[in-house]
Design a protein around this motif. Sequence first.
Motif, PDB file in Angstrom:
ATOM      1  N   LEU A 191       0.813  -1.216   0.000  1.00  0.00           N
ATOM      2  CA  LEU A 191       0.000   0.000   0.000  1.00  0.00           C
ATOM      3  C   LEU A 191       0.849   1.270   0.000  1.00  0.00           C
ATOM      4  O   LEU A 191       0.574   2.187  -0.794  1.00  0.00           O
ATOM      5  CB  LEU A 191      -0.961  -0.018   1.187  1.00  0.00           C
ATOM      6  CG  LEU A 191      -2.161   0.932   1.098  1.00  0.00           C
ATOM      7  CD1 LEU A 191      -2.959   0.668  -0.174  1.00  0.00           C
ATOM      8  CD2 LEU A 191      -3.051   0.775   2.322  1.00  0.00           C
ATOM      9  N   PRO A 192       1.902   1.381   0.846  1.00  0.00           N
ATOM     10  CA  PRO A 192       2.749   2.578   0.741  1.00  0.00           C
ATOM     11  C   PRO A 192       3.415   2.712  -0.621  1.00  0.00           C
ATOM     12  O   PRO A 192       3.566   3.829  -1.136  1.00  0.00           O
ATOM     13  CB  PRO A 192       3.792   2.361   1.850  1.00  0.00           C
ATOM     14  CG  PRO A 192       3.120   1.455   2.829  1.00  0.00           C
ATOM     15  CD  PRO A 192       2.273   0.537   2.006  1.00  0.00           C
ATOM     16  N   THR A 195       0.912   4.158  -3.159  1.00  0.00           N
ATOM     17  CA  THR A 195       0.224   5.411  -2.834  1.00  0.00           C
ATOM     18  C   THR A 195       0.251   6.402  -3.989  1.00  0.00           C
ATOM     19  O   THR A 195      -0.771   7.005  -4.343  1.00  0.00           O
ATOM     20  CB  THR A 195       0.849   6.054  -1.587  1.00  0.00           C
ATOM     21  OG1 THR A 195       0.727   5.151  -0.482  1.00  0.00           O
ATOM     22  CG2 THR A 195       0.147   7.360  -1.244  1.00  0.00           C
ATOM     23  N   SER A 196       1.420   6.580  -4.600  1.00  0.00           N
ATOM     24  CA  SER A 196       1.527   7.533  -5.711  1.00  0.00           C
ATOM     25  C   SER A 196       0.661   7.109  -6.887  1.00  0.00           C
ATOM     26  O   SER A 196      -0.024   7.942  -7.504  1.00  0.00           O
ATOM     27  CB  SER A 196       2.987   7.661  -6.149  1.00  0.00           C
ATOM     28  OG  SER A 196       3.781   8.208  -5.120  1.00  0.00           O
ATOM     29  N   LEU A 198      -2.016   5.159  -6.797  1.00  0.00           N
ATOM     30  CA  LEU A 198      -3.423   5.300  -6.421  1.00  0.00           C
ATOM     31  C   LEU A 198      -3.866   6.760  -6.503  1.00  0.00           C
ATOM     32  O   LEU A 198      -4.976   7.056  -6.967  1.00  0.00           O
ATOM     33  CB  LEU A 198      -3.640   4.763  -5.009  1.00  0.00           C
ATOM     34  CG  LEU A 198      -3.618   3.241  -4.843  1.00  0.00           C
ATOM     35  CD1 LEU A 198      -3.556   2.867  -3.366  1.00  0.00           C
ATOM     36  CD2 LEU A 198      -4.839   2.611  -5.502  1.00  0.00           C
ATOM     37  N   THR A 199      -3.000   7.657  -6.061  1.00  0.00           N
ATOM     38  CA  THR A 199      -3.330   9.084  -6.122  1.00  0.00           C
ATOM     39  C   THR A 199      -3.461   9.554  -7.560  1.00  0.00           C
ATOM     40  O   THR A 199      -4.403  10.277  -7.913  1.00  0.00           O
ATOM     41  CB  THR A 199      -2.257   9.905  -5.400  1.00  0.00           C
ATOM     42  OG1 THR A 199      -2.107   9.424  -4.066  1.00  0.00           O
ATOM     43  CG2 THR A 199      -2.631  11.374  -5.360  1.00  0.00           C
ATOM     44  N   LEU A 264      -0.018  15.648  -3.144  1.00  0.00           N
ATOM     45  CA  LEU A 264       0.016  14.472  -2.272  1.00  0.00           C
ATOM     46  C   LEU A 264       0.932  13.389  -2.832  1.00  0.00           C
ATOM     47  O   LEU A 264       1.666  12.732  -2.088  1.00  0.00           O
ATOM     48  CB  LEU A 264      -1.390  13.924  -2.089  1.00  0.00           C
ATOM     49  CG  LEU A 264      -2.377  14.827  -1.325  1.00  0.00           C
ATOM     50  CD1 LEU A 264      -3.768  14.213  -1.330  1.00  0.00           C
ATOM     51  CD2 LEU A 264      -1.898  15.058   0.103  1.00  0.00           C
ATOM     52  N   ALA A 265       0.888  13.195  -4.147  1.00  0.00           N
ATOM     53  CA  ALA A 265       1.738  12.176  -4.773  1.00  0.00           C
ATOM     54  C   ALA A 265       3.214  12.550  -4.633  1.00  0.00           C
ATOM     55  O   ALA A 265       4.067  11.691  -4.381  1.00  0.00           O
ATOM     56  CB  ALA A 265       1.375  12.013  -6.238  1.00  0.00           C
ATOM     57  N   SER A 268       4.293  11.894  -1.089  1.00  0.00           N
ATOM     58  CA  SER A 268       4.428  10.459  -0.862  1.00  0.00           C
ATOM     59  C   SER A 268       5.710   9.930  -1.469  1.00  0.00           C
ATOM     60  O   SER A 268       6.402   9.093  -0.867  1.00  0.00           O
ATOM     61  CB  SER A 268       3.227   9.732  -1.461  1.00  0.00           C
ATOM     62  OG  SER A 268       3.367   8.338  -1.368  1.00  0.00           O
ATOM     63  N   ARG A 272       9.351   8.110   0.494  1.00  0.00           N
ATOM     64  CA  ARG A 272       9.824   6.761   0.202  1.00  0.00           C
ATOM     65  C   ARG A 272      11.333   6.728   0.024  1.00  0.00           C
ATOM     66  O   ARG A 272      11.960   7.673  -0.365  1.00  0.00           O
ATOM     67  CB  ARG A 272       9.147   6.226  -1.063  1.00  0.00           C
ATOM     68  CG  ARG A 272       7.665   5.970  -0.879  1.00  0.00           C
ATOM     69  CD  ARG A 272       7.016   5.604  -2.196  1.00  0.00           C
ATOM     70  NE  ARG A 272       7.672   4.453  -2.806  1.00  0.00           N
ATOM     71  CZ  ARG A 272       7.402   4.005  -4.029  1.00  0.00           C
ATOM     72  NH1 ARG A 272       6.488   4.629  -4.767  1.00  0.00           N
ATOM     73  NH2 ARG A 272       8.008   2.953  -4.510  1.00  0.00           N
TER      74      ARG A 272
END
Length: 272
Positions: A191-192, A195-196, A198-199, A264-265, A268, A272
């Motif tokens: 999931l982490p 994240t990018s 998904l965003t 947000l992306a 994220s 990382r």
Amino acid sequence: MGRRAWLIIAIPAVTLFIAFWLLPMAKLAGLGAATPQGMDVSAYWLVLTQPRYWQSLANTVGLSLAATLATLAIALPVSRFLARHPAFPGRRVLMSLLIFPLAFPGVVVGFLVILATGRQGVLNTLAKAISGEPMVLAYGMAGLFIGYLYFLLPRTIGVLMAAVEGIDKHWLEAAQTLGASPWRRFVDIELPALTSALTAAGAMCFATAMGAFGTVFTLGTKIDVLPITIYDEFTNYANIPVAAALSVVLGLATWAALYIANTLASRSAQRR
């Protein structure tokens, strides 16, 4: 690359940008500042003070957000399965079926929704046969929601599949060796890492849904979303200033969502 080469590339690009984006957008914004016939205020003020326009915008944002979240919830497990099982029987056929809706314009998608959930649709026929009660979802927000899922899912699955395939499998193997359950591996590692993606996929879904017109128009002009409101003001009422102002509002709302998603992306990716 020399200065001359840069100019050869830059001049046509700048010309196209000015001619096909900047000037039309400036004209659109200027039309929104005009005064509609029979009014004594600008179209922007009219749009900002009329509750029906706010309701149309709220319906558009709410429906687009719901379709985006539902699309991500469906596409994520499907994408993970397809990426983790590259050789299962029927994969090529399934991938072809998933991609097939990309070939359809919005009008065809709306027609398919009517065939599935309209008054003479499959769902209504089955509902009458089972319970005796009709079940019609087309021609309203429910039908439009189904239509949005139909053309958003193929795009989202493609984006998320590439992201899942890019996750380092050594991380998952190491976590499994240390005794992590599949759920913990998904939450703590996958999931982490996703994240990018998904965003970005969510932003793409939201922007596409916000501006969708063909599907809405096919299902019925009584659906109160902003693209139909703009169409009505421009075509049925010849109220060009209000149509222009609403177009600017729609563009700004979509741009704001894309800007937030990009921010947000980026954050994220930096973590990382």
